[in-house]
Design a protein around this motif. Structure first.
Motif, PDB file in Angstrom:
ATOM      1  N   GLN A 287      -7.035   3.502   5.049  1.00  0.00           N
ATOM      2  CA  GLN A 287      -7.800   3.437   3.814  1.00  0.00           C
ATOM      3  C   GLN A 287      -9.274   3.165   4.091  1.00  0.00           C
ATOM      4  OE1 GLN A 287      -6.017   0.664   1.117  1.00  0.00           O
ATOM      5  NE2 GLN A 287      -4.075   1.732   1.029  1.00  0.00           N
ATOM      6  N   ASP A 288     -10.107   3.577   3.154  1.00  0.00           N
ATOM      7  CA  ASP A 288     -11.534   3.332   3.244  1.00  0.00           C
ATOM      8  C   ASP A 288     -11.797   1.846   2.989  1.00  0.00           C
ATOM      9  OD1 ASP A 288     -14.243   3.216   3.120  1.00  0.00           O
ATOM     10  OD2 ASP A 288     -14.471   4.587   1.432  1.00  0.00           O
ATOM     11  N   LYS A 289     -12.142   1.128   4.021  1.00  0.00           N
ATOM     12  CA  LYS A 289     -12.316  -0.314   3.894  1.00  0.00           C
ATOM     13  C   LYS A 289     -13.456  -0.677   2.946  1.00  0.00           C
ATOM     14  CE  LYS A 289     -10.310  -1.274   8.436  1.00  0.00           C
ATOM     15  NZ  LYS A 289      -9.761   0.093   8.571  1.00  0.00           N
ATOM     16  N   ALA A 290     -14.349   0.269   2.672  1.00  0.00           N
ATOM     17  CA  ALA A 290     -15.452  -0.008   1.757  1.00  0.00           C
ATOM     18  C   ALA A 290     -14.963  -0.236   0.334  1.00  0.00           C
ATOM     19  CB  ALA A 290     -16.453   1.145   1.776  1.00  0.00           C
ATOM     20  N   THR A 291     -13.763   0.255   0.012  1.00  0.00           N
ATOM     21  CA  THR A 291     -13.240   0.081  -1.346  1.00  0.00           C
ATOM     22  C   THR A 291     -12.596  -1.280  -1.550  1.00  0.00           C
ATOM     23  OG1 THR A 291     -11.038   0.976  -0.851  1.00  0.00           O
ATOM     24  CG2 THR A 291     -12.770   2.553  -1.455  1.00  0.00           C
ATOM     25  N   TRP A 292     -12.275  -1.981  -0.465  1.00  0.00           N
ATOM     26  CA  TRP A 292     -11.572  -3.256  -0.601  1.00  0.00           C
ATOM     27  C   TRP A 292     -12.383  -4.259  -1.405  1.00  0.00           C
ATOM     28  CZ3 TRP A 292      -9.915  -3.726   5.225  1.00  0.00           C
ATOM     29  CH2 TRP A 292      -8.811  -2.890   5.436  1.00  0.00           C
ATOM     30  N   ASN A 293     -13.670  -4.371  -1.087  1.00  0.00           N
ATOM     31  CA  ASN A 293     -14.487  -5.345  -1.806  1.00  0.00           C
ATOM     32  C   ASN A 293     -14.557  -5.024  -3.293  1.00  0.00           C
ATOM     33  OD1 ASN A 293     -15.020  -6.962   0.386  1.00  0.00           O
ATOM     34  ND2 ASN A 293     -16.894  -5.893   0.944  1.00  0.00           N
ATOM     35  N   GLU A 294     -14.582  -3.752  -3.626  1.00  0.00           N
ATOM     36  CA  GLU A 294     -14.574  -3.368  -5.034  1.00  0.00           C
ATOM     37  C   GLU A 294     -13.264  -3.792  -5.685  1.00  0.00           C
ATOM     38  OE1 GLU A 294     -15.329   0.780  -5.425  1.00  0.00           O
ATOM     39  OE2 GLU A 294     -17.195   0.713  -4.262  1.00  0.00           O
ATOM     40  N   ASP A 295     -12.154  -3.570  -4.995  1.00  0.00           N
ATOM     41  CA  ASP A 295     -10.845  -3.957  -5.520  1.00  0.00           C
ATOM     42  C   ASP A 295     -10.771  -5.475  -5.711  1.00  0.00           C
ATOM     43  OD1 ASP A 295     -10.095  -1.310  -5.394  1.00  0.00           O
ATOM     44  OD2 ASP A 295      -9.034  -1.521  -3.490  1.00  0.00           O
ATOM     45  N   PHE A 296     -11.225  -6.215  -4.722  1.00  0.00           N
ATOM     46  CA  PHE A 296     -11.169  -7.671  -4.792  1.00  0.00           C
ATOM     47  C   PHE A 296     -12.068  -8.198  -5.909  1.00  0.00           C
ATOM     48  CE2 PHE A 296     -10.386  -7.428   0.049  1.00  0.00           C
ATOM     49  CZ  PHE A 296      -9.039  -7.201  -0.156  1.00  0.00           C
ATOM     50  N   ALA A 297     -13.254  -7.629  -6.033  1.00  0.00           N
ATOM     51  CA  ALA A 297     -14.178  -8.064  -7.081  1.00  0.00           C
ATOM     52  C   ALA A 297     -13.598  -7.783  -8.459  1.00  0.00           C
ATOM     53  CB  ALA A 297     -15.526  -7.360  -6.916  1.00  0.00           C
ATOM     54  N   ASP A 298     -12.884  -6.664  -8.586  1.00  0.00           N
ATOM     55  CA  ASP A 298     -12.264  -6.313  -9.864  1.00  0.00           C
ATOM     56  C   ASP A 298     -11.175  -7.315 -10.229  1.00  0.00           C
ATOM     57  OD1 ASP A 298     -11.887  -4.484 -12.116  1.00  0.00           O
ATOM     58  OD2 ASP A 298      -9.986  -3.972 -11.160  1.00  0.00           O
ATOM     59  N   LEU A 299     -10.367  -7.717  -9.250  1.00  0.00           N
ATOM     60  CA  LEU A 299      -9.338  -8.727  -9.495  1.00  0.00           C
ATOM     61  C   LEU A 299      -9.965 -10.035  -9.958  1.00  0.00           C
ATOM     62  CD1 LEU A 299      -6.895  -8.215  -6.470  1.00  0.00           C
ATOM     63  CD2 LEU A 299      -6.457  -7.647  -8.862  1.00  0.00           C
ATOM     64  N   LYS A 300     -10.992 -10.468  -9.259  1.00  0.00           N
ATOM     65  CA  LYS A 300     -11.667 -11.713  -9.623  1.00  0.00           C
ATOM     66  C   LYS A 300     -12.247 -11.634 -11.032  1.00  0.00           C
ATOM     67  CE  LYS A 300     -12.973 -14.802  -7.272  1.00  0.00           C
ATOM     68  NZ  LYS A 300     -12.518 -16.218  -7.137  1.00  0.00           N
ATOM     69  N   ALA A 301     -12.835 -10.484 -11.371  1.00  0.00           N
ATOM     70  CA  ALA A 301     -13.436 -10.315 -12.692  1.00  0.00           C
ATOM     71  C   ALA A 301     -12.401 -10.404 -13.800  1.00  0.00           C
ATOM     72  CB  ALA A 301     -14.172  -8.977 -12.756  1.00  0.00           C
ATOM     73  N   GLN A 302     -11.151 -10.030 -13.474  1.00  0.00           N
ATOM     74  CA  GLN A 302     -10.075 -10.085 -14.471  1.00  0.00           C
ATOM     75  C   GLN A 302      -9.399 -11.447 -14.516  1.00  0.00           C
ATOM     76  OE1 GLN A 302      -7.740  -6.153 -14.900  1.00  0.00           O
ATOM     77  NE2 GLN A 302      -8.526  -6.044 -12.811  1.00  0.00           N
TER      78      GLN A 302
END
Length: 403
Positions: A287-302
């Motif tokens: 997987q593109d590791k650059a997307t992980w931070n976006e995924d993690f930030a989205d979880l935190k935002a929710q």
């Protein structure tokens, strides 16, 4: 009769001092396994540190999470499995939650696992199975599927638990009851009792432990006879409220993000510790590791604070040594609290450790690597806790390291 047997089990438990008002602490013992694993470690700092703790007094710790109790040798989700997990120092115990035909909550790893975890196929309830027993024939393996959603709670209570297993070569339902893995045992199955979720709460409370129930994905279409997914998620929380369990003692889990967000938004006190479970999937390591931070930030935002990846997602091969994965470090850097699953579920590691160690299969050599992996995820990743099928190992490590 069943209620009196359950009460007698609770009354017979050995106890020490009271544990923070939510029960009594069960007497903790490591048994032989942790020392056995320490002895197998190669010479070095980790072995020296863990060997120095051989004489320490065992103590219960929330870092040690009993995966379905102590499922390595006890039939999972039974009273005996939970008691064994607490006696090994697990400060948190897991009941996987599913529901019956009359929408009562019970402890099962899956709604459709009764054919491998109970005697249903050789009982009077065999005709309730969604898929009847089919014998092995030629290259076709023996099979069956039996669901809690086909049974009332009264019917469920009549079943006898067993070690989770099936003999794929069986030509009879009786023979299908076998197939127990060679590294497990049937020594502790006698008189073990199936449990409702509410009963598990009372037992775990009496053991001085805390709770991490997992809301299992239904095998039936939802809503089920008017019982919606939200009803299901709410009912699980309501049973803790009815038992006067503080939300701070409960870590509700689900692989379904919608369940986690339901608790965050509708039961915010319980939602603070809601755990989003994730597991290795094909292509994960590409997987593109650059997307992980976006995924993690989205979880935190929710509002999601806890993430529980499978062990294989947290470990990587660093020039032939076990090390923290980039995924694990990125999740930690994002501010997510991590919980790891599941240690000591793979059997002997001399053959690579199977699914849980697939990211590092070429690195693990023997069972002492359970301790090496534990050290990596505890010290380098900084997980909050670790699920294990034999909690004594994690308890020993946590006590020794002051976790």
């Amino acid at each position: 009769m069943r209620i009196s047997l359950f009460a007698a089990t609770l009354a017979a438990l050995p106890v020490l001092a009271a544990a923070d008002g939510h029960g009594q602490s069960t007497a903790v013992s490591y048994g032989a396994r942790p020392a056995y694993l320490v002895d197998k470690l190669p010479e070095g700092a980790l072995k020296d540190k863990l060997a120095s703790c051989m004489a320490q007094t065992p103590a219960q710790t929330d870092f040690s999470i009993g995966h379905r109790g102590a499922a390595l040798m006890f039939p999972e989700h039974t009273d005996q499995s939970f008691i064994a997990g607490a006696r090994q120092g697990a400060g948190i115990l897991e009941c996987d939650v599913t529901f019956t035909k009359d929408h009562e909550l019970v402890c099962r790893h899956a709604q459709n696992d009764l054919h491998t975890t109970t005697n249903i196929l050789v009982s009077d309830l065999a005709n309730t199975c969604n898929t009847a027993f089919t014998p092995a024939s030629g290259d076709t393996k023996a099979s069956a599927e039996c669901r809690t959603s086909e049974l009332t709670l009264e019917q469920f209570r009549t079943l006898t638990p067993k070690m989770d297993s099936a003999d794929a070569t069986a030509t009879t339902a009786e023979a299908y009851q076998g197939g127990v893995a060679g590294f497990r045992t049937t020594l502790y199955t006698d008189d073990a009792k199936l449990m409702t979720h509410a009963e598990s709460i009372q037992l775990i409370k009496s053991l001085g432990a805390k709770f991490t129930p997992e809301l299992k994905s239904p095998s039936v279409e939802m809503p089920h006879d008017g019982f919606s997914q939200a009803d299901y998620a709410q009912k699980m929380i309501d049973e803790y409220k009815a038992a006067d369990i503080p939300a701070s003692d409960v870590w509700p889990q689900s692989f379904n993000l919608e369940d986690v967000l339901y608790w965050v938004n509708n039961e915010p006190e319980f939602g603070k510790q809601a755990v989003f479970l994730v597991e290795w999937s094909e292509g994960f390591d590409e997987q593109d590791k650059a997307t992980w931070n976006e995924d993690f930030a989205d979880l935190k935002a929710q509002g999601v604070q806890y993430l529980a990846p499978s062990l294989n997602m947290l470990l990587t091969d660093d020039n032939g040594a076990l090390a923290a994965s980039a995924y694990a470090l990125a999740a930690k850097e994002a501010g997510l609290k991590l919980i790891a699953w599941t240690l000591e579920r793979s059997g002997p590691l001399a053959t690579g450790g199977g699914w849980y160690f697939q990211s590092v299969g070429d690195v693990v050599k023997n069972d002492s690597d359970y301790l090496v992996a534990l050290d990596v995820i505890a010290q380098d990743v900084g997980v909050e806790g670790v699920f294990s099928d034999w909690p004594a190992t994690v308890t020993y490590y946590a006590n020794c390291m002051g976790l």
